[in-house]
Motif scaffolding. Structure first.
Motif, PDB file in Angstrom:
ATOM      1  N   ASN A   1       0.879  -1.171   0.000  1.00  0.00           N
ATOM      2  CA  ASN A   1       0.000   0.000   0.000  1.00  0.00           C
ATOM      3  C   ASN A   1       0.916   1.220   0.000  1.00  0.00           C
ATOM      4  O   ASN A   1       1.825   1.299   0.834  1.00  0.00           O
ATOM      5  CB  ASN A   1      -0.837   0.080   1.283  1.00  0.00           C
ATOM      6  CG  ASN A   1      -1.912  -0.976   1.350  1.00  0.00           C
ATOM      7  OD1 ASN A   1      -2.130  -1.722   0.408  1.00  0.00           O
ATOM      8  ND2 ASN A   1      -2.577  -1.049   2.495  1.00  0.00           N
ATOM      9  N   ILE A   2       0.677   2.135  -0.918  1.00  0.00           N
ATOM     10  CA  ILE A   2       1.500   3.355  -0.944  1.00  0.00           C
ATOM     11  C   ILE A   2       0.620   4.557  -0.600  1.00  0.00           C
ATOM     12  O   ILE A   2      -0.484   4.697  -1.135  1.00  0.00           O
ATOM     13  CB  ILE A   2       2.140   3.555  -2.340  1.00  0.00           C
ATOM     14  CG1 ILE A   2       3.039   2.356  -2.663  1.00  0.00           C
ATOM     15  CG2 ILE A   2       2.930   4.857  -2.398  1.00  0.00           C
ATOM     16  CD1 ILE A   2       3.734   2.431  -4.028  1.00  0.00           C
ATOM     17  N   SER A   3       1.127   5.392   0.285  1.00  0.00           N
ATOM     18  CA  SER A   3       0.366   6.587   0.670  1.00  0.00           C
ATOM     19  C   SER A   3       0.674   7.716  -0.298  1.00  0.00           C
ATOM     20  O   SER A   3       1.842   8.037  -0.516  1.00  0.00           O
ATOM     21  CB  SER A   3       0.736   7.002   2.095  1.00  0.00           C
ATOM     22  OG  SER A   3       0.490   5.920   2.954  1.00  0.00           O
ATOM     23  N   LEU A   4      -0.347   8.278  -0.885  1.00  0.00           N
ATOM     24  CA  LEU A   4      -0.160   9.350  -1.871  1.00  0.00           C
ATOM     25  C   LEU A   4      -1.386  10.260  -1.788  1.00  0.00           C
ATOM     26  O   LEU A   4      -2.483   9.866  -2.162  1.00  0.00           O
ATOM     27  CB  LEU A   4      -0.028   8.749  -3.283  1.00  0.00           C
ATOM     28  CG  LEU A   4       0.160   9.727  -4.432  1.00  0.00           C
ATOM     29  CD1 LEU A   4       1.499  10.477  -4.316  1.00  0.00           C
ATOM     30  CD2 LEU A   4       0.100   9.008  -5.784  1.00  0.00           C
TER      31      LEU A   4
ATOM     32  N   VAL B   1       8.430   8.877  -4.980  1.00  0.00           N
ATOM     33  CA  VAL B   1       7.211   8.121  -4.678  1.00  0.00           C
ATOM     34  C   VAL B   1       6.592   7.585  -5.967  1.00  0.00           C
ATOM     35  O   VAL B   1       6.193   6.410  -6.037  1.00  0.00           O
ATOM     36  CB  VAL B   1       6.200   9.002  -3.896  1.00  0.00           C
ATOM     37  CG1 VAL B   1       4.900   8.247  -3.670  1.00  0.00           C
ATOM     38  CG2 VAL B   1       6.798   9.456  -2.577  1.00  0.00           C
ATOM     39  N   MET B   2       6.561   8.425  -7.012  1.00  0.00           N
ATOM     40  CA  MET B   2       6.006   7.952  -8.287  1.00  0.00           C
ATOM     41  C   MET B   2       6.842   6.802  -8.848  1.00  0.00           C
ATOM     42  O   MET B   2       6.303   5.842  -9.396  1.00  0.00           O
ATOM     43  CB  MET B   2       5.906   9.103  -9.303  1.00  0.00           C
ATOM     44  CG  MET B   2       4.969  10.230  -8.901  1.00  0.00           C
ATOM     45  SD  MET B   2       3.382   9.693  -8.237  1.00  0.00           S
ATOM     46  CE  MET B   2       2.554   9.162  -9.710  1.00  0.00           C
TER      47      MET B   2
ATOM     48  N   ILE C   1      -3.451   2.421  -3.246  1.00  0.00           N
ATOM     49  CA  ILE C   1      -2.975   3.780  -2.968  1.00  0.00           C
ATOM     50  C   ILE C   1      -3.861   4.368  -1.883  1.00  0.00           C
ATOM     51  O   ILE C   1      -5.091   4.367  -2.015  1.00  0.00           O
ATOM     52  CB  ILE C   1      -3.016   4.632  -4.253  1.00  0.00           C
ATOM     53  CG1 ILE C   1      -1.945   4.089  -5.206  1.00  0.00           C
ATOM     54  CG2 ILE C   1      -2.802   6.113  -3.949  1.00  0.00           C
ATOM     55  CD1 ILE C   1      -1.789   4.820  -6.494  1.00  0.00           C
ATOM     56  N   ASN C   2      -3.250   4.807  -0.784  1.00  0.00           N
ATOM     57  CA  ASN C   2      -3.997   5.388   0.332  1.00  0.00           C
ATOM     58  C   ASN C   2      -3.944   6.908   0.254  1.00  0.00           C
ATOM     59  O   ASN C   2      -2.852   7.481   0.232  1.00  0.00           O
ATOM     60  CB  ASN C   2      -3.358   4.989   1.676  1.00  0.00           C
ATOM     61  CG  ASN C   2      -3.592   3.532   2.034  1.00  0.00           C
ATOM     62  OD1 ASN C   2      -4.405   2.854   1.423  1.00  0.00           O
ATOM     63  ND2 ASN C   2      -2.868   3.057   3.033  1.00  0.00           N
ATOM     64  N   THR C   3      -5.087   7.528   0.252  1.00  0.00           N
ATOM     65  CA  THR C   3      -5.156   8.994   0.195  1.00  0.00           C
ATOM     66  C   THR C   3      -5.986   9.507   1.365  1.00  0.00           C
ATOM     67  O   THR C   3      -7.162   9.158   1.485  1.00  0.00           O
ATOM     68  CB  THR C   3      -5.824   9.445  -1.129  1.00  0.00           C
ATOM     69  OG1 THR C   3      -5.086   8.891  -2.214  1.00  0.00           O
ATOM     70  CG2 THR C   3      -5.864  10.952  -1.240  1.00  0.00           C
TER      71      THR C   3
ATOM     72  N   ILE D   1      -6.961  11.585  -8.472  1.00  0.00           N
ATOM     73  CA  ILE D   1      -6.436  10.338  -7.869  1.00  0.00           C
ATOM     74  C   ILE D   1      -7.423   9.195  -8.133  1.00  0.00           C
ATOM     75  O   ILE D   1      -7.022   8.085  -8.486  1.00  0.00           O
ATOM     76  CB  ILE D   1      -6.129  10.523  -6.362  1.00  0.00           C
ATOM     77  CG1 ILE D   1      -4.914  11.457  -6.201  1.00  0.00           C
ATOM     78  CG2 ILE D   1      -5.845   9.176  -5.695  1.00  0.00           C
ATOM     79  CD1 ILE D   1      -4.501  11.754  -4.779  1.00  0.00           C
ATOM     80  N   ALA D   2      -8.717   9.475  -8.015  1.00  0.00           N
ATOM     81  CA  ALA D   2      -9.711   8.444  -8.359  1.00  0.00           C
ATOM     82  C   ALA D   2      -9.506   8.012  -9.801  1.00  0.00           C
ATOM     83  O   ALA D   2      -9.607   6.827 -10.143  1.00  0.00           O
ATOM     84  CB  ALA D   2     -11.125   8.987  -8.148  1.00  0.00           C
ATOM     85  N   GLY D   3      -9.150   8.972 -10.669  1.00  0.00           N
ATOM     86  CA  GLY D   3      -8.948   8.704 -12.096  1.00  0.00           C
ATOM     87  C   GLY D   3      -7.760   7.778 -12.367  1.00  0.00           C
ATOM     88  O   GLY D   3      -7.684   7.183 -13.444  1.00  0.00           O
TER      89      GLY D   3
END
Ligand code: SAM
Ligand code: SF4
Length: 324
Positions: free
Chosen positions: A117-120, A140-141, A157-159, A173-175
């Motif tokens: 899981n990556i936080s972005l 990060v990218m 991806i955690n936002t 981000i949803a996109g």
């Protein structure tokens, strides 16, 4: 093998393990001012190997490795490996800020890591710097791409939703789930430390969902058992979108987890004030005592955390120590 079952009939099969409170970021929502932990030493990889073996014998099937930033541990690959050799542990996931992932991705995969899981929280470099207080957006990218390339998937991806800070990033981000096979999860901001940040920036999942619906047509799917999020799909997308709603709709009734810190504190709940200390028992590799203490922590696991409200005294003492 006996399972851990709490007073409310919840089967505990998931352990979240914060392997270090240290971090190379300083995210504005994560920093807390309170810590009563005077222990600076962290569990060694041998301590962790012993702990993973012990919890696997107690029916733990899923391990989350978190922090602080877990990739700051030079021995992280060994730590993952020592979890993966236990046959009862079926899933090992690592939550990371992604900044160091590119160099670790392949060896983590080889060591048995299931996925990451990556936080972005934003796709805008200047907002990224404002949130994390670091200039590591590209790193990060790169971490996002590396994890997809080596097959640490499905990537989540955690936002964190923050009114007035990253509202404009929610739709882009949803996109991402349109273009990539990623699962984007929007997390409601939780109060960390007793400061005003949460009161000023909390945004409910319903508001975020509304923004996404204005742009995209969504279909709804159920999360699999034990997952904290139900999922939406943008019609025609490869990935999915989920919401983690600890504030507006807590998911305590199906909570199946305990949290252990790198200095041996078990938190039966993210908001627990009552903790159980297993440091000495782990250091002396006394498995009988460790089992006794883990069972005690399950016994005192509360039915639910209370409602989080504007004037509440309910907040998380130290997110980095606890691991989210
Ligand atoms: N450093 C790693 C990372 O950022 O992914 C792992 C540790 S971090 C504490 C774990 C998760 O907690 C991250 O997804 C982060 O966004 C989330 N988090 C931290 N503070 C939060 C808060 N106040 N409310 C909601 N989520 C939070
Ligand atoms: Fe570090 Fe993760 Fe907290 Fe950000 S959210 S400060 S990356 S532990």
């Amino acid at each position: 093998m006996g399972y851990l079952i709490d007073r409310f009939g919840r089967k505990i099969i998931y352990m979240r393990f914060s392997v270090t409170p240290r971090c190379n970021f300083n995210c504005i929502y994560c920093t807390s001012h309170v810590s009563d932990d005077r222990r600076t030493e962290e569990f060694t990889k041998d301590d962790m190997a012993f702990l993973f073996h012990t919890v696997s014998e107690l029916g733990i099937e899923k391990v989350r490795i978190t922090g602080g930033e877990p990739l700051l541990r030079g021995d992280i690959v060994d730590i993952v490996q020592s979890a993966s050799i236990n046959k009862n542990i079926k899933e090992i996931v690592l939550t990371t800020n992604g900044s160091l992932l590119k160099q670790f991705a392949q060896s983590l995969k080889d060591a048995g890591l299931t996925r990451v899981n990556i936080s972005l929280d934003t796709l805008r470099r200047e907002v990224f710097e404002k949130i994390t207080q670091r200039d590591f957006f590209e790193n990060v990218m790169d971490g996002v791409n590396a994890s997809i390339n080596v097959g640490l998937t499905p990537l989540k991806i955690n936002t964190v939703l923050m009114k007035g800070i990253n509202e404009e990033d929610i739709v882009p981000i949803a996109g991402l789930s349109l273009k990539y096979p990623v699962i984007v999860r929007f997390i409601e901001l939780m109060p960390v430390g007793n400061d005003g940040f949460w009161k000023d920036h909390y945004m409910s999942f319903a508001e975020a969902l509304d923004l996404i619906k204005r742009k995209y047509e969504l279909s709804v799917g159920k999360g699999t058992k034990g997952e904290v999020a139900d999922y939406y799909k943008i019609v025609g997308s490869e990935g999915k979108i989920g919401f983690i709603t600890p504030v507006s709709q807590h998911f305590c009734a199906t909570c199946n987890r305990i949290r252990i810190t790198s200095t041996g504190k078990i938190y039966p709940c993210l908001f627990s004030k009552e903790i159980v200390d297993i440091w000495e028992a782990v250091k002396s590799q006394d498995s009988g005592e460790v089992v006794k203490l883990i069972k005690k922590s399950v016994k005192i696991k509360p039915a639910a955390h209370g409602a989080i409200e504007k004037d509440d005294k309910q907040f998380i003492e130290n997110m980095k120590e606890l691991g989210g």
